[in-house]
Design an enzyme around this catalytic site. Structure first.
Site, PDB file in Angstrom:
ATOM      1  NE  ARG A  17      -3.515  -1.929   2.894  1.00  0.00           N
ATOM      2  CZ  ARG A  17      -3.295  -3.438   3.448  1.00  0.00           C
ATOM      3  NH1 ARG A  17      -2.214  -3.543   4.015  1.00  0.00           N
ATOM      4  NH2 ARG A  17      -4.489  -4.338   3.196  1.00  0.00           N
ATOM      5  CE  LYS A  21      -7.627  -1.223   5.272  1.00  0.00           C
ATOM      6  NZ  LYS A  21      -8.162  -1.294   3.880  1.00  0.00           N
ATOM      7  CG  HIS A  40      -5.227   1.036  -3.297  1.00  0.00           C
ATOM      8  ND1 HIS A  40      -3.982   0.641  -2.476  1.00  0.00           N
ATOM      9  CD2 HIS A  40      -6.033  -0.158  -3.787  1.00  0.00           C
ATOM     10  CE1 HIS A  40      -4.829  -0.224  -1.866  1.00  0.00           C
ATOM     11  NE2 HIS A  40      -6.090  -0.696  -2.567  1.00  0.00           N
ATOM     12  NE  ARG A  79      -3.501  -3.657  -1.885  1.00  0.00           N
ATOM     13  CZ  ARG A  79      -3.233  -4.137  -0.416  1.00  0.00           C
ATOM     14  NH1 ARG A  79      -1.820  -4.408  -0.683  1.00  0.00           N
ATOM     15  NH2 ARG A  79      -4.124  -4.711   0.238  1.00  0.00           N
ATOM     16  CG  HIS A  84      -6.909  -8.420   0.849  1.00  0.00           C
ATOM     17  ND1 HIS A  84      -6.461  -8.968   0.013  1.00  0.00           N
ATOM     18  CD2 HIS A  84      -6.722  -7.249   0.672  1.00  0.00           C
ATOM     19  CE1 HIS A  84      -6.476  -8.383  -0.738  1.00  0.00           C
ATOM     20  NE2 HIS A  84      -6.475  -7.375  -0.599  1.00  0.00           N
ATOM     21  CE1 TYR A 118      -6.935  -6.370  -6.956  1.00  0.00           C
ATOM     22  CE2 TYR A 118      -6.542  -8.058  -5.086  1.00  0.00           C
ATOM     23  CZ  TYR A 118      -6.853  -6.594  -5.733  1.00  0.00           C
ATOM     24  OH  TYR A 118      -6.816  -5.475  -5.186  1.00  0.00           O
TER      25      TYR A 118
END
Length: 267
Positions: free
Chosen positions: A123, A148, A212, A215, A238, A247
């Site tokens: 990120r 995150k 982003h 990414r 994630h 994706y």
């Protein structure tokens, strides 16, 4: 919020939203506001300003946190309706577009920043926080600290990225942060955004891409190359596999093998 280990970004956002909310009421009113009054406030704010779904959710979370901490009111007592979840596919750049972006960036530091984001899927807030000590040359890994959700993880350091990083470090000689800005601090997020913005224009790419998107492109291209979905989940950091599954909807690995019914017509 600091004691709850919220990120600096979340603390700043929640503080701003709570201050905005408190300015609408007298001190005597705040404690005893009903759920309907709070919902009406959120509704008017969102509709009058055309705010996004994510802003609405953030506002609800901030107000709930305020009442829970200040007055001990349970979340169930402040059940504001959540906006319907949007199903938007992320913007993905092709390999050719990524190559064009990298090639039009002449500055070594700026070029390596963009390469690293695309190569590892980190990120924006993570890439500027990487320190020299986070790079494990022998194991070809980069440690991402406090990503995150305050979670650490590792991402692979590819051969091509390693060669470019080595050249960059030799030229710029950073001391603490891998990408240093003015003074003793790290490179700013705004500066990285500007790098990509200028590169998109110079490369003639019309997609509404952001940092982003690099990414998103990394994840999509890894899946198209046959990387296991669970491994992509780990690399991206994630928590839920469902987040990574988005994706699979934009990967061309399977969809390009579908024959259009038009191609079967004889005309």
């Amino acid at each position: 919020m600091v004691l709850r280990n919220y990120s600096d970004h979340t603390i700043k956002a929640y503080s701003s939203l709570i201050s905005r909310f408190l300015r609408q009421w007298d001190n005597e009113q705040i404690e005893n506001l009903s759920t309907n009054q709070i919902n009406d406030y959120i509704y008017e704010l969102v509709t009058d300003n055309n705010y996004s779904r994510s802003f609405q959710n953030q506002m609800i979370n901030a107000i709930k946190l305020y009442y829970r901490v200040m007055y001990g009111r349970l979340s169930e007592d402040l059940e504001a309706p959540r906006p319907k979840k949007e199903r938007k596919l992320p913007i993905v750049l092709s390999r050719e577009e990524i190559n064009s972006i990298i090639n039009v960036i002449s500055n070594k530091k700026q070029r390596v920043i963009i390469m690293l984001i695309y190569a590892t899927g980190v990120r924006l807030g993570e890439v500027i926080q990487i320190k020299l000590g986070d790079i494990d040359i022998d194991r070809k890994l980069i440690f991402i600290r406090g990503g995150k959700g305050k979670k650490d993880r590792i991402v692979p350091l590819s051969d091509k990225l390693y060669q470019n990083l080595r050249g960059y470090i030799s030229m710029y000689k950073p001391e603490e942060y891998l990408f240093e800005g003015n003074g003793d601090s790290h490179y700013s997020a705004r500066s990285v955004q500007q790098i990509l913005k200028r590169a998109l224009i110079k490369a003639g790419i019309k997609k509404n891409a952001s940092v982003h998107s690099l990414r998103h492109s990394c994840a999509t291209h890894m899946l198209e190359s046959g990387t296991d979905l669970r491994l992509v989940q780990e690399i991206l950091g994630h928590t839920s596999i469902k987040t990574t599954e988005i994706y699979t909807h934009i990967s061309t690995r399977n969809i390009l093998n579908v024959q259009s019914p038009l191609d079967s017509l004889d005309f």
